[in-house]
Structures are given as C-alpha cells and as structure tokens.
Design a protein around this motif. Structure first.
Motif, PDB file in Angstrom:
ATOM      1  N   TYR A   1       0.846  -1.185   0.000  1.00 20.93           N
ATOM      2  CA  TYR A   1       0.000   0.000   0.000  1.00 20.93           C
ATOM      3  C   TYR A   1       0.885   1.239   0.000  1.00 20.93           C
ATOM      4  CZ  TYR A   1       0.882  -0.447   5.012  1.00 20.93           C
ATOM      5  OH  TYR A   1       1.478  -0.586   6.231  1.00 20.93           O
TER       6      TYR A   1
ATOM      7  N   VAL B   1      -4.217   2.775   3.438  1.00 22.79           N
ATOM      8  CA  VAL B   1      -4.038   2.038   4.688  1.00 22.79           C
ATOM      9  C   VAL B   1      -4.343   0.568   4.448  1.00 22.79           C
ATOM     10  CG1 VAL B   1      -4.594   3.994   6.184  1.00 22.79           C
ATOM     11  CG2 VAL B   1      -6.411   2.456   5.463  1.00 22.79           C
TER      12      VAL B   1
ATOM     13  N   VAL C   1      -6.126  -2.573   6.160  1.00 22.39           N
ATOM     14  CA  VAL C   1      -7.097  -2.858   7.208  1.00 22.39           C
ATOM     15  C   VAL C   1      -7.119  -4.357   7.462  1.00 22.39           C
ATOM     16  CG1 VAL C   1      -9.535  -2.732   7.844  1.00 22.39           C
ATOM     17  CG2 VAL C   1      -8.493  -0.871   6.534  1.00 22.39           C
ATOM     18  N   GLU C   2      -6.980  -4.750   8.706  1.00 22.62           N
ATOM     19  CA  GLU C   2      -7.038  -6.161   9.061  1.00 22.62           C
ATOM     20  C   GLU C   2      -8.499  -6.575   9.199  1.00 22.62           C
ATOM     21  OE1 GLU C   2      -5.608  -9.209  12.585  1.00 22.62           O
ATOM     22  OE2 GLU C   2      -4.781  -7.206  12.501  1.00 22.62           O
ATOM     23  N   MET C   3      -8.865  -7.659   8.512  1.00 24.82           N
ATOM     24  CA  MET C   3     -10.229  -8.175   8.560  1.00 24.82           C
ATOM     25  C   MET C   3     -10.178  -9.635   8.962  1.00 24.82           C
ATOM     26  SD  MET C   3     -11.873  -6.549   5.100  1.00 24.82           S
ATOM     27  CE  MET C   3     -13.368  -7.486   5.322  1.00 24.82           C
TER      28      MET C   3
END
Length: 68
Positions: free
Chosen positions: A25, A30, A32-34
């Motif tokens: 990135y 950003v 993003v942790e999912m």
C-alpha cells in the motif's frame, strides 16, 4: 494473511483458501485487518469469467478486493 485465490475462470472449484502475501500500500492508503468476510456478487461474476471483457484480472487473483 489468508485469502481466497482464483486460479482460473470457472465455478467454485477454481477457488483455494491459502496463505498469501499482504498487499503493498502507498503513502495515502491504509491496510485494514479483517477476519470474518464474504464473497460478494461481483466476485462471483469475476470468478465465472462473465465480466472478463470489461474487467481484466491477472490470475491468480485474490477475490474480495477492488480490481484496478
């Protein structure tokens, strides 16, 4: 990270759940942790190859993310 990876166009048998490298990135983005996630209708269309004339993807591809 874990990802659903599409190796060739077709049905769900072409999908594999496996380890993948985290995406890169840039400075204005950003990561993003999912954890829980799903496959949406556009992913099904991409998987089947029905949209390949409009949306070119390089296989193997990770579903559930925007295609550029």
């Amino acid at each position: 990270m874990k990802a659903v990876v599409l190796y060739s166009y077709g049905d769900r048998s072409q999908l594999r759940y496996e380890d993948a490298t985290a995406p890169k990135y840039g400075g204005n983005e950003v990561l993003v942790e999912m954890h829980p996630t799903s496959i949406n209708p556009s992913d099904v269309t991409m998987c089947s190859g029905a949209a390949k004339s409009r949306f070119s993807i390089e296989l193997p591809a990770i579903l559930g993310r925007p295609f550029r």
